[in-house]
Design a protein around this motif. Structure first.
Motif, PDB file in Angstrom:
ATOM      1  N   VAL A 181      -3.952   0.142  -5.216  1.00 26.99           N
ATOM      2  CA  VAL A 181      -3.966   1.080  -6.339  1.00 26.99           C
ATOM      3  C   VAL A 181      -5.229   1.931  -6.385  1.00 26.99           C
ATOM      4  O   VAL A 181      -5.270   2.926  -7.136  1.00 26.99           O
ATOM      5  CB  VAL A 181      -3.803   0.328  -7.680  1.00 26.99           C
ATOM      6  CG1 VAL A 181      -2.485  -0.423  -7.714  1.00 26.99           C
ATOM      7  CG2 VAL A 181      -4.977  -0.619  -7.937  1.00 26.99           C
ATOM      8  N   ALA A 182      -6.248   1.582  -5.608  1.00 24.35           N
ATOM      9  CA  ALA A 182      -7.548   2.246  -5.748  1.00 24.35           C
ATOM     10  C   ALA A 182      -7.477   3.736  -5.463  1.00 24.35           C
ATOM     11  O   ALA A 182      -7.799   4.566  -6.332  1.00 24.35           O
ATOM     12  CB  ALA A 182      -8.579   1.561  -4.841  1.00 24.35           C
ATOM     13  N   ILE A 183      -7.091   4.123  -4.250  1.00 20.12           N
ATOM     14  CA  ILE A 183      -7.051   5.546  -3.891  1.00 20.12           C
ATOM     15  C   ILE A 183      -6.010   6.304  -4.710  1.00 20.12           C
ATOM     16  O   ILE A 183      -6.292   7.414  -5.207  1.00 20.12           O
ATOM     17  CB  ILE A 183      -6.795   5.711  -2.380  1.00 20.12           C
ATOM     18  CG1 ILE A 183      -7.919   5.050  -1.567  1.00 20.12           C
ATOM     19  CG2 ILE A 183      -6.693   7.191  -2.023  1.00 20.12           C
ATOM     20  CD1 ILE A 183      -9.296   5.591  -1.823  1.00 20.12           C
ATOM     21  N   PRO A 184      -4.787   5.767  -4.902  1.00 18.61           N
ATOM     22  CA  PRO A 184      -3.832   6.478  -5.760  1.00 18.61           C
ATOM     23  C   PRO A 184      -4.350   6.739  -7.176  1.00 18.61           C
ATOM     24  O   PRO A 184      -4.012   7.769  -7.773  1.00 18.61           O
ATOM     25  CB  PRO A 184      -2.617   5.544  -5.775  1.00 18.61           C
ATOM     26  CG  PRO A 184      -2.672   4.856  -4.456  1.00 18.61           C
ATOM     27  CD  PRO A 184      -4.140   4.619  -4.214  1.00 18.61           C
ATOM     28  N   LEU A 185      -5.152   5.839  -7.730  1.00 19.18           N
ATOM     29  CA  LEU A 185      -5.722   6.083  -9.052  1.00 19.18           C
ATOM     30  C   LEU A 185      -6.826   7.137  -9.007  1.00 19.18           C
ATOM     31  O   LEU A 185      -6.935   7.979  -9.899  1.00 19.18           O
ATOM     32  CB  LEU A 185      -6.273   4.782  -9.637  1.00 19.18           C
ATOM     33  CG  LEU A 185      -5.241   3.752 -10.100  1.00 19.18           C
ATOM     34  CD1 LEU A 185      -5.936   2.478 -10.577  1.00 19.18           C
ATOM     35  CD2 LEU A 185      -4.352   4.317 -11.204  1.00 19.18           C
ATOM     36  N   LEU A 186      -7.626   7.111  -7.961  1.00 15.80           N
ATOM     37  CA  LEU A 186      -8.747   8.045  -7.870  1.00 15.80           C
ATOM     38  C   LEU A 186      -8.289   9.494  -7.769  1.00 15.80           C
ATOM     39  O   LEU A 186      -8.981  10.397  -8.243  1.00 15.80           O
ATOM     40  CB  LEU A 186      -9.632   7.695  -6.669  1.00 15.80           C
ATOM     41  CG  LEU A 186     -10.517   6.456  -6.833  1.00 15.80           C
ATOM     42  CD1 LEU A 186     -11.267   6.153  -5.532  1.00 15.80           C
ATOM     43  CD2 LEU A 186     -11.507   6.646  -7.980  1.00 15.80           C
ATOM     44  N   VAL A 187      -7.116   9.746  -7.150  1.00 19.35           N
ATOM     45  CA  VAL A 187      -6.674  11.130  -7.017  1.00 19.35           C
ATOM     46  C   VAL A 187      -6.283  11.730  -8.359  1.00 19.35           C
ATOM     47  O   VAL A 187      -6.112  12.951  -8.470  1.00 19.35           O
ATOM     48  CB  VAL A 187      -5.503  11.266  -6.012  1.00 19.35           C
ATOM     49  CG1 VAL A 187      -5.926  10.824  -4.626  1.00 19.35           C
ATOM     50  CG2 VAL A 187      -4.274  10.502  -6.488  1.00 19.35           C
ATOM     51  N   TYR A 228       0.829  -1.206   0.000  1.00 26.65           N
ATOM     52  CA  TYR A 228       0.000   0.000   0.000  1.00 26.65           C
ATOM     53  C   TYR A 228       0.868   1.263   0.000  1.00 26.65           C
ATOM     54  O   TYR A 228       0.515   2.268  -0.624  1.00 26.65           O
ATOM     55  CB  TYR A 228      -0.910   0.015   1.229  1.00 26.65           C
ATOM     56  CG  TYR A 228      -2.208  -0.718   1.055  1.00 26.65           C
ATOM     57  CD1 TYR A 228      -3.405  -0.034   0.877  1.00 26.65           C
ATOM     58  CD2 TYR A 228      -2.258  -2.106   1.065  1.00 26.65           C
ATOM     59  CE1 TYR A 228      -4.602  -0.705   0.710  1.00 26.65           C
ATOM     60  CE2 TYR A 228      -3.441  -2.793   0.912  1.00 26.65           C
ATOM     61  CZ  TYR A 228      -4.618  -2.084   0.734  1.00 26.65           C
ATOM     62  OH  TYR A 228      -5.804  -2.758   0.556  1.00 26.65           O
ATOM     63  N   GLY A 229       1.988   1.207   0.702  1.00 26.12           N
ATOM     64  CA  GLY A 229       2.799   2.401   0.855  1.00 26.12           C
ATOM     65  C   GLY A 229       3.552   2.807  -0.386  1.00 26.12           C
ATOM     66  O   GLY A 229       3.756   4.004  -0.643  1.00 26.12           O
ATOM     67  N   ILE A 230       3.971   1.840  -1.209  1.00 26.38           N
ATOM     68  CA  ILE A 230       4.790   2.166  -2.379  1.00 26.38           C
ATOM     69  C   ILE A 230       4.040   3.033  -3.389  1.00 26.38           C
ATOM     70  O   ILE A 230       4.521   4.126  -3.738  1.00 26.38           O
ATOM     71  CB  ILE A 230       5.345   0.879  -3.029  1.00 26.38           C
ATOM     72  CG1 ILE A 230       6.394   0.251  -2.109  1.00 26.38           C
ATOM     73  CG2 ILE A 230       5.946   1.180  -4.400  1.00 26.38           C
ATOM     74  CD1 ILE A 230       6.849  -1.130  -2.530  1.00 26.38           C
ATOM     75  N   PRO A 231       2.855   2.625  -3.891  1.00 31.05           N
ATOM     76  CA  PRO A 231       2.164   3.512  -4.833  1.00 31.05           C
ATOM     77  C   PRO A 231       1.733   4.819  -4.191  1.00 31.05           C
ATOM     78  O   PRO A 231       1.761   5.880  -4.841  1.00 31.05           O
ATOM     79  CB  PRO A 231       0.961   2.679  -5.294  1.00 31.05           C
ATOM     80  CG  PRO A 231       0.785   1.629  -4.257  1.00 31.05           C
ATOM     81  CD  PRO A 231       2.143   1.345  -3.720  1.00 31.05           C
ATOM     82  N   ALA A 232       1.348   4.775  -2.906  1.00 36.65           N
ATOM     83  CA  ALA A 232       0.959   6.008  -2.223  1.00 36.65           C
ATOM     84  C   ALA A 232       2.139   6.966  -2.139  1.00 36.65           C
ATOM     85  O   ALA A 232       1.990   8.186  -2.346  1.00 36.65           O
ATOM     86  CB  ALA A 232       0.439   5.686  -0.825  1.00 36.65           C
TER      87      ALA A 232
END
Length: 273
Positions: free
Chosen positions: A156-162, A66-70
């Motif tokens: 990837v969900a939240i990082p994509l939504l932003v 979770y931390g890497i894409p964020a």
């Protein structure tokens, strides 16, 4: 084109920082609700220490995923203007702040429903999702106990939504708080929220522990994260469980777990779209 060393290092440090933040957040929130469970329902997690240790190890591994894409997205937002995160609260009308939170939650819930339902197909279940369903019953520590494949679908969900939905950092913090609290409380084995949130008209559309616990017992249905909309629309809503009955059953058996739902891998072989 090669990435300059100082840029690569900055991105790496951002990813590491986010991993630590996600991991510490998990330990604090899950630990707090686990302590509340032991105070409110002594013995509910009795005999589950090996399972809890496994849940913590899988969850800390998921924290890195979770931390890497964020971390990458956070660096890009701050240094390259990536994403649609806006720092000026007046860039959009103030009424948009709660709207953006709702948009994120609805979009995230939709992503979760369909990826979660896909995870219950025989092959993905055996490969990945069986790790999460090995928690029988789940505890407050199980919120992020995922196989890396499943963790990646969630990461990837939240990082994509932003990149798609404009949102202020304060509103994004609310989204992440709701995601964290619901992820933990949905697995803790009892209802921490007042009855109006899981009974009656409001409860008919919200997912809390009594709804998600039934998913862990029956494996099929109740695939949502925040809302029951997709489950109701697609005919996969299985209602809510009865914690008073379940707790009495565990106490009567003199053990800390309910073995409903059968073997995880066998259940997964019967699950599908």
């Amino acid at each position: 084109m090669a990435v300059p060393m100082h840029v690569a290092l900055a991105i790496l440090l951002s990813a590491v920082a986010m991993t630590v933040i996600v991991g510490v957040r998990y330990l604090i929130v899950s630990g707090a609700f686990a302590a509340a469970t032991r105070a409110k329902h002594p013995g509910l997690y009795a005999g589950l220490d090996p399972q809890i240790r496994r849940e913590i190890l899988w969850s800390l591994a998921s924290a890195a995923i979770y931390g890497i894409p964020a971390g990458i997205v956070a660096w890009g937002w701050q240094n390259r203007g990536w994403t649609r995160i806006y720092a000026d609260v007046h860039a959009f009308p103030l009424w948009y702040l709660p709207v953006s939170v709702l948009l994120f939650l609805v979009a995230h819930d939709s992503w979760f429903y369909w990826t979660h339902r896909w995870m219950h197909l025989p092959a993905p279940f055996r490969i990945a999702h069986a790790v999460h369903h090995a928690s029988r019953p789940p505890t407050a520590w199980a919120a992020m106990a995922f196989h890396p494949v499943e963790a990646l679908t969630g990461a990837v969900a939240i990082p994509l939504l932003v990149f798609v939905i404009p949102i202020h950092p304060a509103a994004l913090a609310v989204v992440l708080t709701v995601m964290t609290v619901m992820g933990v409380t949905n697995h803790m084995g009892w209802e921490v929220f007042p009855a109006f949130m899981w009974r009656g008209r409001l409860g008919a559309w919200l997912i809390t522990a009594s709804h998600h616990q039934r998913h862990h017992e029956q494996y099929r249905g109740n695939y949502g994260l925040y809302f029951r909309f997709w489950d109701r629309l697609c005919g996969t809503d299985r209602g809510i469980g009865d914690f008073a009955r379940d707790h009495a059953r565990r106490a009567g058996r003199g053990q800390g777990r309910v073995r409903g739902g059968g073997d995880a891998a066998a259940a997964g072989s019967d699950a599908g779209l």
